[in-house]
Scaffold this active site. Structure first.
Site, PDB file in Angstrom:
ATOM      1  N   ARG A 174       0.837  -1.201   0.000  1.00 59.18           N
ATOM      2  CA  ARG A 174       0.000   0.000   0.000  1.00 59.18           C
ATOM      3  C   ARG A 174       0.872   1.251   0.000  1.00 59.18           C
ATOM      4  O   ARG A 174       1.492   1.586   0.997  1.00 59.18           O
ATOM      5  CB  ARG A 174      -0.948   0.015   1.203  1.00 59.18           C
ATOM      6  CG  ARG A 174      -1.817   1.273   1.240  1.00 59.18           C
ATOM      7  CD  ARG A 174      -3.044   1.136   2.121  1.00 59.18           C
ATOM      8  NE  ARG A 174      -2.722   1.078   3.541  1.00 59.18           N
ATOM      9  CZ  ARG A 174      -3.637   1.250   4.514  1.00 59.18           C
ATOM     10  NH1 ARG A 174      -4.906   1.475   4.197  1.00 59.18           N
ATOM     11  NH2 ARG A 174      -3.273   1.159   5.780  1.00 59.18           N
ATOM     12  N   ASP A 462      -3.957   3.797  14.193  1.00 60.41           N
ATOM     13  CA  ASP A 462      -3.090   4.261  13.119  1.00 60.41           C
ATOM     14  C   ASP A 462      -3.521   5.670  12.749  1.00 60.41           C
ATOM     15  O   ASP A 462      -4.315   6.297  13.465  1.00 60.41           O
ATOM     16  CB  ASP A 462      -3.095   3.304  11.927  1.00 60.41           C
ATOM     17  CG  ASP A 462      -4.439   3.235  11.199  1.00 60.41           C
ATOM     18  OD1 ASP A 462      -5.355   4.038  11.513  1.00 60.41           O
ATOM     19  OD2 ASP A 462      -4.575   2.391  10.302  1.00 60.41           O
TER      20      ASP A 462
END
Length: 546
Positions: A174, A462
């Protein structure tokens, strides 16, 4: 006096890339002249279009903020109504995605992921990675070594880590979203203008250039998770990047496979169009739940009290707008032959606390049972101990089948109003406000020290979850909200909580709590609302200047 006629001469320069960051050990294995030439071509061809797409985002956010709710597009109705087209679907190694583990790309986490037993590893250079220059380049080194079977790691305590699994997960990398720059690499265009490189193009370009052929030789392929998309035009930009890149290194068109995260409100209205634009390269869509909640708050933060969400813990996957979005995602994917991948429950086990672990297992099992029952083909976990829990729920539904693409969900009907039905009917609590301030500051502090995925209060945090925390605080202040006990949520009230959180923190030499509090004040208490907290934090604290 003579008048000049004809075109005005302009000075042209050869496009170029320059490294502005420090060069550490083995960096020359990633930042090779050939790889930099490829990055130069990517920026030359696509950097201007990237800026155009980012401008489109700002216009769309302005429109929503001024009362124009998003709708399914009339100009692309023919795409949605054409029942014939399908997407490329799974590439080699992506046929069964029932459990995917996510995590950053440092050597230890890379080895743990490859030994985890998951079907797929999301190798995350985005929200689970703090984009320090060290993390950006050394994450690429970890991936390069892992793909070639050469990765090992010895901890400072002397513990050695090696890949021992006979079958490792398929890697899906990613890159950062379109909005993030890479200030340690500078691009000069044909007009002589120099600017920061694109984090997306740097992350994608270095990984693809060094590893595409090796991945194919390994029986897999160059696969990517694409984050933060907001439109099918942005998807088309990625598709063009993929097509050019395949031609550049001489591999067949369609070798690249992407999985797009539907994690912004505008993208939820263009799922079929995104699939269509990427149809030669796309394997599926993912329900990126945390960024999706953040996107709802960001777009509707100024639209009045009826768009205010309660405590973050109350915004579950079963509230109306989240239910509508995930049901639509499964139906849309399976209609077009694409995989539907579920999101990540934030609960994580604690091997030192059996009660916490039992609660995490129960919460995760319920979450994955719902996803499997809804028709998802796989799901995410953030901890290896959760893989058996998630797998059991998907095994119960899938059995020996690799997926459930045949489940079409014709009963699902989602209207535009359903996607913005944010009424939950729960209060804002003093504990919820304190929790948001505490989580955001503690996460930002760790992020400034180079950590992107952080366990806080037995939840995996996150950048996306930190964004929810700070954006809720901003919205609560600007919409004159009060807690359930009648306490007004004001800047002064939040300032008091910041002082409390800093007093509660376990301070140590080299901590970044003061800087984290400064960032939090800027992104949660300022009059303006920064689109992403990572943008000012990155520019002020992560860019090397000497």
């Amino acid at each position: 006096m003579r008048t000049r006629t004809g075109p005005i001469p302009t000075q042209t320069h050869e496009p170029s890339i320059e490294i502005a960051g420090r060069l550490g050990p083995r960096y020359d294995e990633v930042l090779t002249p050939e790889a930099l030439a490829f990055l130069t071509e990517l920026h030359h061809r696509f950097a201007a279009r990237r800026h155009d797409r980012l401008a489109d985002r700002m216009r769309r956010r302005f429109e929503i903020g001024n009362g124009h709710d998003p709708q399914f597009r009339d100009d692309t109705r023919h795409i949605r109504e054409d029942a014939e087209w399908k997407v490329a679907g799974a590439g080699p190694g992506l046929e069964d995605r029932r459990v995917e583990i996510t995590g950053p790309t440092d050597p230890k986490m890379t080895i743990n992921a490859l030994n985890s037993g998951a079907k797929v590893w999301l190798a995350d250079q985005e929200d689970a990675t703090s984009p320090t220059w060290k993390n950006v380049v050394e994450g690429q080194l970890s991936l390069r070594d892992a793909i070639r079977g050469e990765l090992s790691f010895t901890s400072p305590e002397g513990k050695r880590y090696e890949v021992t699994a006979t079958e490792t997960p398929t890697i899906v990398m990613r890159p950062r979203g379109w909005h993030l720059p890479e200030q340690h690499i500078r691009f000069t265009d044909r007009t002589g203008r120099t600017m920061a490189a694109s984090g997306s193009l740097v992350d994608f370009g270095l990984y693809f250039f060094h590893n595409a052929e090796q991945l194919i030789a390994n029986g897999r392929g160059p696969y990517f998770y694409i984050a933060k998309l907001e439109s099918s035009e942005e998807a088309k930009l990625w598709d063009d990047v993929f097509t050019f890149s395949e031609q550049y290194v001489g591999i067949p068109h369609g070798t690249i496979r992407a999985t797009v995260l539907i994690e912004t409100l505008p993208a939820a209205f263009e799922m079929e169009e995104i699939l269509f634009e990427l149809r030669d390269h796309i394997a599926g869509l993912n329900a990126g739940r945390w960024d999706y909640i953040f996107s709802i708050i960001k777009n509707y933060r100024g639209r009045g009290a009826r768009f205010v969400l309660p405590d973050r813990s109350e915004v579950t996957m079963t509230v109306p707008f989240m239910r509508a979005y995930t049901e639509l995602l499964v139906k849309t994917c399976h209609k077009r032959g694409a995989f539907a991948i579920g999101g990540m429950s934030a609960f994580i086990p604690n091997r030192r606390d059996p009660e916490v672990t039992e609660r995490a297992f129960e919460k995760v099992a319920a979450d994955k049972k719902r996803e499997a029952g809804d028709g998802f083909d796989g799901t995410w976990v953030a901890h290896p101990d959760l893989i058996p829990v998630a797998r059991a729920e998907f095994d119960a539904v899938l059995g020996d089948r690799p997926n459930q693409l045949d489940r079409q969900r014709p009963e699902v009907e989602v209207a535009a109003a359903d996607l913005i039905d944010v009424h939950i009917g729960r209060p804002i609590t003093t504990a919820g406000v304190h929790g948001n301030v505490s989580v955001a500051i503690r996460y930002i502090e760790a992020w400034l020290r180079g950590l992107g995925a952080v366990a806080i209060d037995n939840l995996m945090e996150d950048a996306a979850t930190a964004e929810i925390s700070r954006s809720q605080v901003w919205q609560w202040i600007h919409q004159d909200q009060t807690t359930e006990d009648g306490t007004p949520i004001t800047r002064d009230y939040i300032e008091g909580l910041i002082v409390t959180v800093l007093a509660e923190a376990q301070r140590h030499d080299g901590d970044r709590f003061d800087d984290a509090a400064a960032i939090f004040r800027e992104v949660a208490l300022g009059q303006e609302f920064p689109a992403f907290l990572t943008l000012p934090a990155y520019t002020k604290y992560l860019v090397e200047t000497d």
